[in-house]
Design an enzyme around this catalytic site. Structure first.
Site, PDB file in Angstrom:
ATOM      1  N   GLU A  23       0.825  -1.215   0.000  1.00 57.25           N
ATOM      2  CA  GLU A  23       0.000   0.000   0.000  1.00 57.25           C
ATOM      3  C   GLU A  23       0.858   1.264   0.000  1.00 57.25           C
ATOM      4  O   GLU A  23       0.341   2.363   0.171  1.00 57.25           O
ATOM      5  CB  GLU A  23      -0.982  -0.003   1.186  1.00 57.25           C
ATOM      6  CG  GLU A  23      -2.138  -0.964   0.945  1.00 57.25           C
ATOM      7  CD  GLU A  23      -3.223  -0.908   2.006  1.00 57.25           C
ATOM      8  OE1 GLU A  23      -2.947  -0.510   3.149  1.00 57.25           O
ATOM      9  OE2 GLU A  23      -4.357  -1.287   1.677  1.00 57.25           O
TER      10      GLU A  23
ATOM     11  N   GLY B 232      -7.501 -22.361   6.609  1.00 54.54           N
ATOM     12  CA  GLY B 232      -6.180 -22.350   7.252  1.00 54.54           C
ATOM     13  C   GLY B 232      -5.122 -21.723   6.372  1.00 54.54           C
ATOM     14  O   GLY B 232      -5.346 -20.677   5.756  1.00 54.54           O
TER      15      GLY B 232
ATOM     16  N   ASP C 101     -16.539 -10.005  11.352  1.00 51.65           N
ATOM     17  CA  ASP C 101     -15.942  -9.099  10.350  1.00 51.65           C
ATOM     18  C   ASP C 101     -14.537  -9.628  10.042  1.00 51.65           C
ATOM     19  O   ASP C 101     -13.713  -9.761  10.943  1.00 51.65           O
ATOM     20  CB  ASP C 101     -15.877  -7.678  10.963  1.00 51.65           C
ATOM     21  CG  ASP C 101     -15.189  -6.664  10.055  1.00 51.65           C
ATOM     22  OD1 ASP C 101     -14.879  -6.999   8.898  1.00 51.65           O
ATOM     23  OD2 ASP C 101     -14.960  -5.531  10.520  1.00 51.65           O
TER      24      ASP C 101
ATOM     25  N   ALA D 122      -8.899  -7.168   8.427  1.00 49.74           N
ATOM     26  CA  ALA D 122      -7.634  -7.237   9.177  1.00 49.74           C
ATOM     27  C   ALA D 122      -7.316  -8.630   9.715  1.00 49.74           C
ATOM     28  O   ALA D 122      -6.330  -8.787  10.436  1.00 49.74           O
ATOM     29  CB  ALA D 122      -7.577  -6.203  10.308  1.00 49.74           C
ATOM     30  N   ALA D 123      -8.105  -9.650   9.337  1.00 53.97           N
ATOM     31  CA  ALA D 123      -7.759 -11.010   9.779  1.00 53.97           C
ATOM     32  C   ALA D 123      -6.390 -11.416   9.213  1.00 53.97           C
ATOM     33  O   ALA D 123      -5.565 -12.011   9.910  1.00 53.97           O
ATOM     34  CB  ALA D 123      -8.829 -11.998   9.343  1.00 53.97           C
ATOM     35  N   GLY D 124      -6.143 -11.052   7.941  1.00 50.58           N
ATOM     36  CA  GLY D 124      -4.836 -11.354   7.340  1.00 50.58           C
ATOM     37  C   GLY D 124      -3.714 -10.598   8.052  1.00 50.58           C
ATOM     38  O   GLY D 124      -2.614 -11.130   8.247  1.00 50.58           O
ATOM     39  N   ASP D 125      -3.993  -9.356   8.453  1.00 50.36           N
ATOM     40  CA  ASP D 125      -2.972  -8.567   9.155  1.00 50.36           C
ATOM     41  C   ASP D 125      -2.685  -9.175  10.533  1.00 50.36           C
ATOM     42  O   ASP D 125      -1.530  -9.206  10.983  1.00 50.36           O
ATOM     43  CB  ASP D 125      -3.441  -7.118   9.305  1.00 50.36           C
ATOM     44  CG  ASP D 125      -3.706  -6.471   7.949  1.00 50.36           C
ATOM     45  OD1 ASP D 125      -2.964  -6.776   6.995  1.00 50.36           O
ATOM     46  OD2 ASP D 125      -4.656  -5.673   7.842  1.00 50.36           O
TER      47      ASP D 125
ATOM     48  N   SER E  85      -9.979  -5.157  16.428  1.00 46.65           N
ATOM     49  CA  SER E  85     -10.176  -6.610  16.469  1.00 46.65           C
ATOM     50  C   SER E  85      -8.881  -7.380  16.747  1.00 46.65           C
ATOM     51  O   SER E  85      -8.917  -8.600  16.917  1.00 46.65           O
ATOM     52  CB  SER E  85     -10.732  -7.084  15.118  1.00 46.65           C
ATOM     53  OG  SER E  85      -9.726  -7.041  14.113  1.00 46.65           O
TER      54      SER E  85
HETATM   55  O1  RIB Z   1      -6.186  -5.371   5.610  1.00 47.18           O
HETATM   56  C1  RIB Z   1      -7.238  -4.537   6.023  1.00 47.18           C
HETATM   57  C2  RIB Z   1      -6.930  -3.119   5.666  1.00 47.18           C
HETATM   58  O2  RIB Z   1      -6.922  -2.963   4.273  1.00 47.18           O
HETATM   59  C3  RIB Z   1      -7.935  -2.100   6.161  1.00 47.18           C
HETATM   60  O3  RIB Z   1      -7.675  -1.670   7.465  1.00 47.18           O
HETATM   61  C4  RIB Z   1      -7.881  -1.016   5.118  1.00 47.18           C
HETATM   62  O4  RIB Z   1      -7.326   0.176   5.589  1.00 47.18           O
HETATM   63  C5  RIB Z   1      -7.069  -1.597   3.961  1.00 47.18           C
HETATM   64  O5  RIB Z   1      -5.801  -1.082   3.919  1.00 47.18           O
END
Ligand code: RIB
Length: 319
Positions: free
Chosen positions: A137, A222, A243, A246-249, A305
Site C-alpha cells: 500500500e 487455514g 468481520d 484485518a484477519a490477514g494482518d 479486532s
Molecule cells: O487489511 C485490512 C486493511 O486494508 C484495512 O484496514 C484497510 O485500511 C485496507 O488497507
C-alpha cells in the site's frame, strides 16, 4: 521480544455494515458509519505490538484530523511513530462495506501513503532489527528499497503482497516469506486458486521465480506453507465470524512475532535434521498466526479486532 520495523500504510477506515454488497449501479441501505484506525501496515504494526514485540512504524499521514487519530492510536498501542512523517497530501482512507456474513469489500484511497519515498526508508536504522514487515500500500519501488536495505543488514523480510499487483522478480526473491491470500496469489501468478492443490501449484510458480517460502492464507481453510522442501497444510480454528477485516494482518503480526521468538530469526539450516526442526517451528508460528486471524474475525473493525498475547494464549489453551 523481537524488534520489528513495519514500512507501510496508515488508513482511516470508513466502515458501513450492510446486509449484502450492492450490485453495480445499485444503492442499498447500511447501518451507521464507523471510523476505525486501519491500513495494512499500521494493522500489522499494532498486531505485533499487542503480542509484545518492539515495533516501529515507517510511513506518512496528512496534516489532518485523521492523521492525528492514526498517530495517537499507534502510540497508545506502544508503536514507535518517529518514522511516520506528516505530508501535504490527505491521510490515506479506506471505504469498507462489511456484509452480514462478515466478508468485506474495500476501496483504498492512498493519499499520503503514496508519498512514502526511498529516502524515507534510507533514513531508518536497520542494524538492530530482527524483522522488516512490508505490504503493497506504499509505492512498490520503496518496498523494494526497504527490502534491499534489510537484506544488506541481515534482517529477515516478510512481504504481504496486498493489494495484489505485478511484482518484479527481485522483490519476489528477496523476501524470506511471501504471505498472499488466495486472491492475491491468483493475481500474482495468473493462475486460478480455488483449493489446496491449486494453491500449491500457484505457490510453486512463485518458487520458480525465486521465492523462498510462501505461506498462502486460505481463510477458513487455514494456511499452506510451501518451500522447496515441503508443502504443509495448517488448519485454522472455527469461530463465529463478525468481520474479516484485518484477519490477514492479524495472521501476519502473529506469525512474525512467533517466527522470531521460536527460530530467533535464523536462516533455514542446510542439515536435513535441523531443517526439519526449523520447518516445525515455522508451522507452529503459522498455527499461532491462524489463531490471531481467527480471533480478529470475531470483532468488528480493523485495529479494534487485533488480539493481545493473553487473548491468543487463552484461545489456544481452550482448543
Ligand atoms: O487489511 C485490512 C486493511 O486494508 C484495512 O484496514 C484497510 O485500511 C485496507 O488497507
Amino acid at each position: 521480544m523481537p524488534s520489528i520495523l513495519v514500512a507501510g500504510s496508515l488508513n482511516a477506515d470508513l466502515v458501513v455494515r450492510a446486509p449484502r454488497f450492492p450490485q453495480p449501479g445499485e444503492t442499498i441501505r447500511g447501518e451507521e458509519l464507523q471510523v476505525f484506525p486501519g491500513g495494512k501496515g499500521a494493522n500489522q504494526a499494532v498486531a505485533a505490538a499487542r503480542l509484545g514485540a518492539q515495533v516501529s512504524m515507517l510511513g506518512r499521514v496528512g496534516r489532518d484530523n485523521f492523521g492525528d487519530f492514526l498517530l495517537d492510536n499507534l502510540q497508545s498501542n506502544n508503536v514507535d511513530t518517529q518514522l511516520v512523517q506528516r505530508d501535504d497530501a490527505s491521510t490515506g482512507a479506506a471505504i469498507i462495506v462489511v456484509a452480514a456474513d462478515g466478508q468485506n469489500s474495500i476501496v483504498v484511497s492512498p493519499g499520503a501513503n503514496g508519498k512514502v519515498s526511498a529516502a524515507d526508508v534510507e533514513r531508518a536504522s536497520f542494524s538492530t532489527l530482527d524483522l522488516l514487515l512490508l505490504q503493497l500500500e506504499i509505492p512498490t519501488p520503496v518496498v523494494l528499497r526497504a527490502a534491499q536495505l534489510a537484506r544488506q543488514n541481515g534482517v529477515r523480510v516478510i512481504l504481504n503482497p496486498a493489494p495484489a499487483q505485478p511484482l518484479p522478480d527481485e522483490l519476489v526473491a528477496i523476501a524470506d516469506f511471501l504471505i498472499p491470500n488466495e486472491t492475491e496469489l491468483s493475481l500474482l501468478t495468473g493462475m486460478d486458486v480455488r483449493d489446496l492443490s491449486s494453491a500449491e501449484a500457484a505457490a510453486k510458480r512463485l518458487l520458480a521465480r525465486g521465492a523462498q517460502t510462501i505461506i498462502v492464507t486460505l481463510g477458513s481453510s487455514g494456511a499452506l506453507l510451501v518451500d522447496k522442501h515441503t508443502c504443509t497444510h495448517v488448519d485454522t480454528f472455527n469461530v463465529d465470524v463478525v468481520d474479516t477485516t484485518a484477519a490477514g494482518d492479524a495472521f501476519i503480526g502473529g506469525f512474525a512475532v512467533e517466527f522470531i521468538r521460536r527460530s530467533k530469526g535464523s536462516l533455514p539450516p542446510a542439515n536435513a535434521l535441523e531443517n526439519a526442526i526449523y520447518t516445525r517451528q515455522i508451522e507452529q508460528a503459522v498455527r499461532y498466526g491462524c489463531a490471531c486471524g481467527a480471533l480478529a474475525c470475531t470483532k468488528f473493525g480493523a485495529q479494534p479486532s487485533l488480539p493481545n498475547r493473553a487473548e491468543v494464549e487463552a484461545f489456544l489453551s481452550r482448543r
